[in-house]
Design a protein around this motif. Structure first.
Motif, PDB file in Angstrom:
ATOM      1  N   ASP A 129       3.348   7.849 -22.168  1.00 53.40           N
ATOM      2  CA  ASP A 129       3.837   9.235 -21.152  1.00 53.40           C
ATOM      3  C   ASP A 129       3.272   9.030 -20.197  1.00 53.40           C
ATOM      4  OD1 ASP A 129       5.684   9.365 -23.413  1.00 53.40           O
ATOM      5  OD2 ASP A 129       4.566  11.458 -24.424  1.00 53.40           O
ATOM      6  N   GLY A 130       3.282   9.468 -18.692  1.00 54.39           N
ATOM      7  CA  GLY A 130       2.668   9.695 -17.859  1.00 54.39           C
ATOM      8  C   GLY A 130       2.917   8.552 -17.026  1.00 54.39           C
ATOM      9  N   THR A 131       2.861   7.177 -17.282  1.00 52.96           N
ATOM     10  CA  THR A 131       2.977   5.931 -17.438  1.00 52.96           C
ATOM     11  C   THR A 131       3.866   4.654 -16.393  1.00 52.96           C
ATOM     12  OG1 THR A 131       2.449   4.440 -19.410  1.00 52.96           O
ATOM     13  CG2 THR A 131       0.300   5.708 -18.250  1.00 52.96           C
ATOM     14  N   LYS A 132       3.808   3.550 -15.988  1.00 52.16           N
ATOM     15  CA  LYS A 132       4.960   2.503 -15.846  1.00 52.16           C
ATOM     16  C   LYS A 132       4.253   1.503 -16.208  1.00 52.16           C
ATOM     17  CE  LYS A 132       4.058   3.073 -10.976  1.00 52.16           C
ATOM     18  NZ  LYS A 132       5.291   3.230  -9.313  1.00 52.16           N
ATOM     19  N   ALA A 179       0.826  -1.700   0.050  1.00 51.10           N
ATOM     20  CA  ALA A 179      -0.313   0.109  -0.073  1.00 51.10           C
ATOM     21  C   ALA A 179       0.441   1.340  -0.036  1.00 51.10           C
ATOM     22  CB  ALA A 179      -1.260   0.048   1.347  1.00 51.10           C
ATOM     23  N   THR A 180       2.430   1.047   0.036  1.00 48.68           N
ATOM     24  CA  THR A 180       2.813   2.212   0.458  1.00 48.68           C
ATOM     25  C   THR A 180       4.407   1.932  -0.457  1.00 48.68           C
ATOM     26  OG1 THR A 180       4.617   1.460   2.292  1.00 48.68           O
ATOM     27  CG2 THR A 180       2.297   2.670   3.352  1.00 48.68           C
ATOM     28  N   ALA A 181       4.695   1.406  -1.058  1.00 47.97           N
ATOM     29  CA  ALA A 181       6.128   0.884  -1.779  1.00 47.97           C
ATOM     30  C   ALA A 181       5.523   1.094  -3.383  1.00 47.97           C
ATOM     31  CB  ALA A 181       5.555  -1.106  -1.678  1.00 47.97           C
ATOM     32  N   ARG A 182       6.378   1.657  -3.436  1.00 52.19           N
ATOM     33  CA  ARG A 182       6.132   2.226  -5.138  1.00 52.19           C
ATOM     34  C   ARG A 182       7.466   1.891  -6.632  1.00 52.19           C
ATOM     35  NH1 ARG A 182       2.136   6.038  -4.843  1.00 52.19           N
ATOM     36  NH2 ARG A 182       1.464   7.051  -2.296  1.00 52.19           N
ATOM     37  N   PRO A 183       7.341   0.854  -6.897  1.00 47.21           N
ATOM     38  CA  PRO A 183       7.735   0.329  -7.716  1.00 47.21           C
ATOM     39  C   PRO A 183       8.243   1.196  -8.746  1.00 47.21           C
ATOM     40  CG  PRO A 183       5.566  -0.401  -8.263  1.00 47.21           C
ATOM     41  CD  PRO A 183       5.710  -0.233  -6.649  1.00 47.21           C
ATOM     42  N   ALA A 184       9.521   1.137  -9.839  1.00 54.00           N
ATOM     43  CA  ALA A 184       9.663   2.289 -10.907  1.00 54.00           C
ATOM     44  C   ALA A 184       8.964   1.306 -12.298  1.00 54.00           C
ATOM     45  CB  ALA A 184      11.426   2.956 -10.614  1.00 54.00           C
ATOM     46  N   ASP A 185       9.294   1.854 -12.693  1.00 59.17           N
ATOM     47  CA  ASP A 185       8.883   1.503 -14.424  1.00 59.17           C
ATOM     48  C   ASP A 185      10.615   0.195 -14.718  1.00 59.17           C
ATOM     49  OD1 ASP A 185       7.906   1.247 -17.293  1.00 59.17           O
ATOM     50  OD2 ASP A 185      10.180   1.398 -17.724  1.00 59.17           O
ATOM     51  N   GLY A 186       9.499  -0.758 -15.608  1.00 57.10           N
ATOM     52  CA  GLY A 186      10.827  -2.056 -14.828  1.00 57.10           C
ATOM     53  C   GLY A 186      11.031  -2.877 -13.692  1.00 57.10           C
TER      54      GLY A 186
END
Length: 245
Positions: A116-119, A73-80
Motif C-alpha cells: 500500500d502506498g507504493t508502486k 526528473a519529471t516522468a512518473r511511471p505507474a506500478d507495472g
C-alpha cells in the motif's frame, strides 16, 4: 521580423531624428541575416555528428521500449511500468540504441509484492559497449544492471533509478550525465560518428531530457529559428526605442 515590419509602418507623420530609418533597417537586416544563417545551419547536413549521452526509455505495461517524451526528473511511471537507460552515441532519437534487455516487468519485479502506498517499477541500466565509451574510459562490468524499485506512488523515474543504481551525476541544467560513476566526466559531448572522436562542445540536451535533461541529438530547426525570432523581436524593440526618440 513581423514585429519589426509593423514598426516601420507606424508614425508616418512628424519629424524623425536623422538616421533613425537607417538604424532601424540595420537592426532589422541583422535580425533577418541571423535568421537566414541559423536556418541554413539547421538545414545543413549533420555530417555524421552525434552525441554521447544517457538516453531514457519507457515501457508501459510490457510494451516495447519507447523513447521517453520527458526527462526522468519529471516522468512518473505507474506500478507495472519499466524504465530504461542506455549510454550510447546517437545522432537522434530514431537511431539511439535501446537498452539491450527487454522491458520485462514480470521477470524483474515478479518476486516483489505490491505494498500500500507504493508502486513497483522495473529499472534497466545498459552501460553500452566499448565503442560508445568516452576516451580513456571503459564501461562497467557487468554491462547491464536491472532491479525492481519499490517507491512511493508519486515518485519520479529518477527516484526509482536511484534506488537501484548509485551514484547519479547531473549537470547544472539537470541533465543526467552519469550513472554508477559512468562516465566519470563529461555530459552529452558531440562526437564524429565516423571515427567516434570528440567533435565540438554540444548544446545542452534535453533528454533527452533531461537532463533534460535533453533528450537526444542536437538543436532542432525550431529551436534555432526560435532563437533568431527572439533576436528579430529584440531588434524591433531597439528600432522602436530609437524611433520614439
Amino acid at each position: 521580423m513581423t514585429t519589426a515590419a509593423a514598426g516601420r509602418g507606424g508614425r508616418r507623420h512628424g519629424a524623425r531624428p536623422a538616421g533613425t530609418r537607417l538604424g532601424g533597417a540595420r537592426v532589422a537586416g541583422a535580425a533577418a541575416g541571423a535568421l537566414l544563417t541559423l536556418t541554413a545551419v539547421a538545414a545543413a547536413p549533420a555530417q555524421a555528428a552525434g552525441y554521447r549521452y544517457w538516453s531514457y526509455w519507457e515501457s508501459d505495461g510490457g510494451k516495447p521500449w519507447a523513447y521517453a517524451t520527458q526527462g526522468p526528473a519529471t516522468a512518473r511511471p505507474a506500478d507495472g511500468d519499466a524504465i530504461g537507460f542506455r549510454f550510447a552515441i546517437s545522432s537522434g532519437t530514431d537511431d539511439t540504441s535501446r537498452p539491450s534487455p527487454a522491458p520485462d516487468f514480470s521477470v524483474i519485479c515478479g518476486d516483489v509484492a505490491k505494498k500500500d502506498g507504493t508502486k513497483r517499477v522495473a529499472v534497466v541500466v545498459d552501460f553500452g559497449g566499448p565503442a560508445d565509451a568516452p576516451p580513456g574510459e571503459t564501461p562497467p562490468k557487468p554491462p547491464v544492471e536491472v532491479g525492481c524499485a519499490q517507491v512511493r506512488e508519486d515518485a519520479t523515474s529518477a527516484e526509482a533509478l536511484a534506488t537501484v543504481v548509485k551514484p547519479l551525476r547531473y549537470d547544472g541544467a539537470a541533465m543526467l550525465c552519469g550513472i554508477a560513476g559512468y562516465p566519470a566526466r563529461g555530459c552529452g559531448e558531440q562526437v564524429d560518428t565516423t571515427g567516434k572522436t570528440p567533435a565540438s562542445a554540444a548544446p545542452t540536451a534535453a533528454a533527452p531530457s533531461g537532463d533534460g535533461e535533453k533528450g537526444g541529438g542536437g538543436p532542432s530547426l525550431g529551436v534555432l529559428v526560435g532563437g533568431a525570432a527572439v533576436l528579430a523581436l529584440g531588434g524591433a524593440a531597439v528600432w522602436k526605442a530609437r524611433h520614439r526618440g
